[in-house]
Enzyme design. Structure first.
Site, PDB file in Angstrom:
ATOM      1  CG  HIS A 300      -1.638   0.894   0.808  1.00  0.00           C
ATOM      2  ND1 HIS A 300      -1.884   2.559   1.542  1.00  0.00           N
ATOM      3  CD2 HIS A 300      -3.642   0.606   0.818  1.00  0.00           C
ATOM      4  CE1 HIS A 300      -2.517   3.385   1.567  1.00  0.00           C
ATOM      5  NE2 HIS A 300      -3.675   2.594   1.116  1.00  0.00           N
ATOM      6  CG  ASP A 357      -8.184  -3.489  -2.014  1.00  0.00           C
ATOM      7  OD1 ASP A 357      -9.424  -2.975  -1.814  1.00  0.00           O
ATOM      8  OD2 ASP A 357      -7.682  -2.909  -2.724  1.00  0.00           O
TER       9      ASP A 357
END
Ligand code: MLT
Length: 419
Positions: A300, A357
């Site tokens: 991320h 996710d």
């Protein structure tokens, strides 16, 4: 890359980008410093009191409250109230807020016709963005950002109607009649009812699904200046109305690098299954730079540690999937893949940890949502964050219209060849 001002004319600035050296020849009128910052990775575009992230420590807080506390102690509607109004509601305030949303959940006359006219196989996110944009046509009495009463009305309408629009789009996509909102149900139950109708599980499983949906919405509710939120702010900075600004955010979220990533994780797991579940072979492909295979759902931009949302979501995935009669193959694969990647220095040295996710897709799938609806669910969760940022910016006297600086690197003036 810096331009330090001065009186030079040509060349004003030279630099390199990748292997390519270039000259910036014409910074007319520029004085002071210019920093080339593609993707605004280092540029603070605003100050905000809404969400705090410490990417190194894996901390996420909404208005000062940790995501873990909110996930265990609050409902999605409380979190909406918190993000938008800045504090947790008292019981009576929450009831009033929920009642207001309930009584505004119906679609405006004409919107159903519009939704029914769209091609049935169109992507739900395209239709969601279009419908939200069109709310400003149906509700011209709530489009003036300068009128606080209109802003409040637009806020209520948008929060109340987004799940109804999303469910309507889904029902059309499967050729089923849309279901009207039921004022006796709460926000999340109503959404599940409008989506699945009589196919919605009842009893314990039904309660578990509603709780899971509520939690997933909380975990997606805000994430500071990500691509879609920054888009909402940029569009809103021109004094565009709330509906149009959020519609722009929905389009930003639609991109596979942003909200579409949970769908990409599921596709990756399916691909691994097709490879006979050979995780070592898959991870070897990921490490082979030539292959362009990516470990989706890992890494991320801000987290150099676990994304705190991913731990909550993993726990939720266990609750949902462990109750199934047969183990869920894709969930099992995801668990093994996570273990292997976390035991491999290649990934940990690069600070690649599971993000929000990684497990969401397997949960949505187990709940009966098709992959094309995954990003729509993200949008329903992110809506209070978008609204909170739009309103925060509107109320900040320091707000200026967004107008990023550009460094021109094209040719200087050229003699026009004529015909
Ligand atoms: C999000 O929740 O918006 C995503 O993690 C992406 C981001 O924060 O950049």
């Amino acid at each position: 890359l810096r331009y330090d001002g001065g009186t030079q004319t040509l060349p004003l600035l030279t630099g390199t980008e990748g292997d390519q050296a270039f000259e910036v020849k014409n910074l007319l009128g520029t004085a002071g410093m210019v920093t080339l910052d593609p993707g605004f990775g280092n540029t603070a575009s605003c100050k905000s009191e809404i969400t705090y992230i410490d990417g190194a420590a894996g901390i996420l807080r909404y208005r000062g409250y940790s995501i873990q506390d909110l996930a265990t102690g609050s409902s999605f509607l409380e979190v909406c109230y918190l993000l938008i109004k800045g504090r947790l509601p008292e019981a009576a305030e929450l009831k009033e807020f929920a009642d207001e949303l309930r009584s505004n959940a119906e679609l405006p006359a004409g919107m159903a016709d519009m939704l029914n006219a769209f091609p049935r196989n169109a992507h739900p996110m395209t239709l969601l963005a279009s419908s939200v944009n069109t709310l400003s046509a149906f509700y011209a009495d709530s489009v003036d950002p300068q009128d606080p009463a209109q802003v409040d009305l637009a806020t209520t309408r948008l929060l109340a109607k987004l799940p109804t629009i999303a469910a309507h789009i889904y029902r059309n996509s499967i050729g089923e009649t849309p279901i009207a909102p039921d004022p006796s149900l709460d926000y999340v139950e109503n959404f599940l009812n409008m989506t699945f109708g009589s196919a919605k599980p009842e009893g314990e499983v039904g309660e578990l699904f509603a709780k899971a949906m509520d939690l997933l919405l909380i975990l997606h509710a805000d994430h500071e200046q990500n691509c879609s939120t920054a888009t909402v702010r940029v569009v809103g900075s021109s004094q565009a109305d709330l509906y149009g600004s959020v519609s722009a955010g929905i389009n930003a979220l639609f991109g596979p690098l942003h909200g579409g990533a949970n769908q990409a994780v599921l596709e990756m797991l399916e691909q691994i299954r097709e490879m006979g579940g050979d995780l070592d072979a898959f991870l070897a492909q990921v490490k082979d730079r030539e292959s362009k295979t990516r470990l989706m759902g890992f890494g991320h931009r801000v987290y150099k540690n676990f994304d705190p949302r991913s731990r909550e979501i993993k726990g939720l995935a266990r609750q949902i999937l462990d109750r199934q009669e047969r183990p869920d193959e894709l969930f099992e694969l995801a668990l093994q893949l996570e273990d292997k990647a976390l035991a491999d220095p290649y990934f940990t040295e690069r600070k690649l940890y599971p993000n929000v996710d990684f497990f969401t897709g397997v949960i949505y799938r187990a709940m009966g949502f098709p992959t094309s609806m995954f990003t729509v669910l993200f949008a329903i969760g992110r809506l209070p964050g978008w609204i909170a940022h739009w309103r925060e910016q509107l109320n900040d006297p320091a707000t200026r219209i967004s107008r990023p600086r550009q460094l021109y690197v094209g040719p200087g003036e050229r003699a026009y060849p004529g015909r």
